[in-house]
Design an enzyme around this catalytic site. Structure first.
Site, PDB file in Angstrom:
ATOM      1  N   SER A 101      29.751  45.318  34.989  1.00 26.55           N
ATOM      2  CA  SER A 101      30.455  44.487  35.956  1.00 26.55           C
ATOM      3  C   SER A 101      29.787  43.125  36.151  1.00 26.55           C
ATOM      4  CB  SER A 101      30.578  45.260  37.274  1.00 26.55           C
ATOM      5  OG  SER A 101      31.438  44.636  38.172  1.00 26.55           O
ATOM      6  N   ASP A 240      34.628  38.359  37.538  1.00 29.98           N
ATOM      7  CA  ASP A 240      33.295  38.847  37.200  1.00 29.98           C
ATOM      8  C   ASP A 240      33.299  39.342  35.756  1.00 29.98           C
ATOM      9  OD1 ASP A 240      34.794  41.155  37.570  1.00 29.98           O
ATOM     10  OD2 ASP A 240      33.140  42.279  38.451  1.00 29.98           O
ATOM     11  N   ASP A 242      33.600  42.104  34.109  1.00 26.00           N
ATOM     12  CA  ASP A 242      34.649  42.978  33.578  1.00 26.00           C
ATOM     13  C   ASP A 242      36.004  42.689  34.193  1.00 26.00           C
ATOM     14  OD1 ASP A 242      34.029  44.058  36.072  1.00 26.00           O
ATOM     15  OD2 ASP A 242      34.389  46.119  35.430  1.00 26.00           O
ATOM     16  N   ASP A 244      37.414  42.877  37.112  1.00 29.87           N
ATOM     17  CA  ASP A 244      38.113  43.706  38.091  1.00 29.87           C
ATOM     18  C   ASP A 244      37.971  43.158  39.504  1.00 29.87           C
ATOM     19  OD1 ASP A 244      35.473  44.356  38.573  1.00 29.87           O
ATOM     20  OD2 ASP A 244      35.774  46.529  38.583  1.00 29.87           O
TER      21      ASP A 244
END
Length: 446
Positions: A101, A240, A242, A244
């Protein structure tokens, strides 16, 4: 007690347990064995962000899954919500996202999704943990799985995200700065906004394996703020690693966090008759100002413990369709099964286009109350159980009674006590936090 799984999958420093190739292969074996249900040919979808270690972990996971008889579909660098979407649409038994992340490149992680595209339940994770410690049930040679890479995954995701907006909504004339954090959405997100008509200035779109989240993205918005102001853009969006979660910057360079985004989307959808559940779901970290704003709109705020998976569980149980975290995870369950920064940004931009007002006016829905969070690291033991700490907490609750809120919790991933308070009086909030932190330090030292 969990040994491998934390609040969002398995995460750690690369090449240190649990984030080694050996453990990743065992995760593939264990998760594959857990989802070998029924007589059909089993399939897992694997995506990743742009970290250097993604190659190593991906190959280890492929080895693990194929060894127990699962076919593997590799989609390459893709946002976490894209993996969730593809798992569901491809009728796969399991989805895997390799990402840490918003963490630096030297960390990595493994997130798992069930066949419905939702993150695994605590029960599923505990069963996989048990299998990690057991001898794997390897497939017979004729039943070893196959691995295949598909090239059109990005296009499938882009189409699905765009479908969340009515065909009449376009972003023509909107100047947007988009920071992709040199992460998983570096290729897909700019395309989404460009195809809908926006004038896109893309930054953080040159990943090299080690620059993910490095002075860019939602956790480091300074570059986005500077670029928005310097370019005269209407708005800025930072994802960010990833993709999400998102953080937004208005045309003046001011940061708009997840609480403000939930306030805007929740209130607007309520007025349009689209909001379900009579309110919004957020975590205990969301600002008291959000709660008061929603109450003024005739809506309620449901709080959960920290973690977007717990937000989603409450949304599903209560029939809500808007939820998220102050940090920028936005879950819009009419369109996605997990947080999706690109999709949430589209909904926000659609509101901006409809309103015809500057972002600085539209996106600041309420004045947040003063909020302060401090962390106290400790070497061992349970300092929160100390009588002196409990007494300090009781005093703090009395001081804030009716004027604020106090939250103390132990981190689920490191030996840290997090002390957060908020209230109308900033000085009082700081006094309460410092008093409790001092008590925790004293207890930890004994």
């Amino acid at each position: 007690m969990r040994k491998f799984f934390g609040t969002d999958g398995i995460r750690g420093l690369t090449n240190k347990v649990p984030m080694t190739a050996e453990v990743a292969m065992r995760v593939g074996m264990a998760a594959g064995a857990h989802f070998l249900r029924g007589g059909h040919k089993h399939r897992v979808v694997i995506g990743k962000d742009t970290r250097l270690s993604g190659y190593m972990l991906e190959n280890a996971l492929v080895a693990g899954f194929t060894s127990v008889g699962m076919d593997v579909v590799q989609v390459g660098p893709m946002p976490t919500p894209a993996v969730a979407m593809l798992t569901q649409s491809m009728r796969a038994d399991l989805g895997v996202m390799i990402s840490a992340s918003h963490n630096p490149f030297h960390d990595n992680g493994i997130k798992l999704f069930g066949p419905d595209g939702y993150k695994l339940s605590d029960a599923d994770e505990m069963q996989i943990e048990a299998l990690l410690e057991a001898a794997p049930a390897l497939a017979e040679p004729a039943h070893i799985g196959r691995a295949k890479r598909i090239e059109d995954a990005r296009g499938r995701y882009i189409h699905a995200v765009k479908q969340s907006l009515p065909g009449s909504v376009r972003l023509d004339g909107l100047k947007l700065v988009l920071d992709c954090a040199n992460g998983a959405a570096y290729n897909s997100a700019p395309t989404v906004f460009w195809e809908l008509g926006a004038d896109v200035i893309a930054i953080g779109v040159e990943p090299n394996g080690t620059n993910i989240n490095d002075r860019c993205g939602s956790t480091a918005p300074a570059l986005l703020q500077e670029t928005v102001v310097a370019s005269g853009a209407d708005i800025g969006v930072a994802l960010d690693g990833d993709a999400d979660r998102l953080i937004v910057v208005d045309e003046k360079g001011s940061i708009v966090d997840g609480d403000q985004i939930m306030a805007l989307i929740g209130a607007s959808w309520a007025r349009q008759g689209r909001l379900k559940g009579g309110g919004v779901v957020a975590t205990v970290m969301s600002n008291l100002g959000l709660e008061r704003f929603l109450e003024g709109e005739g809506l309620r705020l449901e709080r959960t413990k920290v973690g977007d998976r717990y937000v989603l569980e409450r949304m599903k149980a209560g029939g809500f369709n808007v939820g998220g975290e102050q940090s920028g995870h936005m879950i819009l369950s009419d369109h996605a099964t997990t947080g999706d920064g690109t999709l949430a940004a589209l909904q926000l931009l659609a509101e901006l286009v409809r309103a015809g007002r500057p972002a600085s006016e539209l996106l600041h829905q309420f004045d947040p109350v003063p909020q302060l969070l401090k962390n106290v690291r400790f070497a061992g033991g349970k300092p929160l159980d100390a009588p002196a700490v409990q007494a300090a907490i009781a005093v703090g609750e009395t001081m804030l009674d009716g004027r604020g809120r106090l939250l103390i919790r132990a981190s689920g991933t490191e030996p840290v006590i997090r002390v957060m308070a908020e209230g109308d009086d900033a000085g009082e909030v700081e006094q309460v936090v410092d008093m409790i932190c001092d008590a925790v330090r004293a207890a930890a030292a004994n």
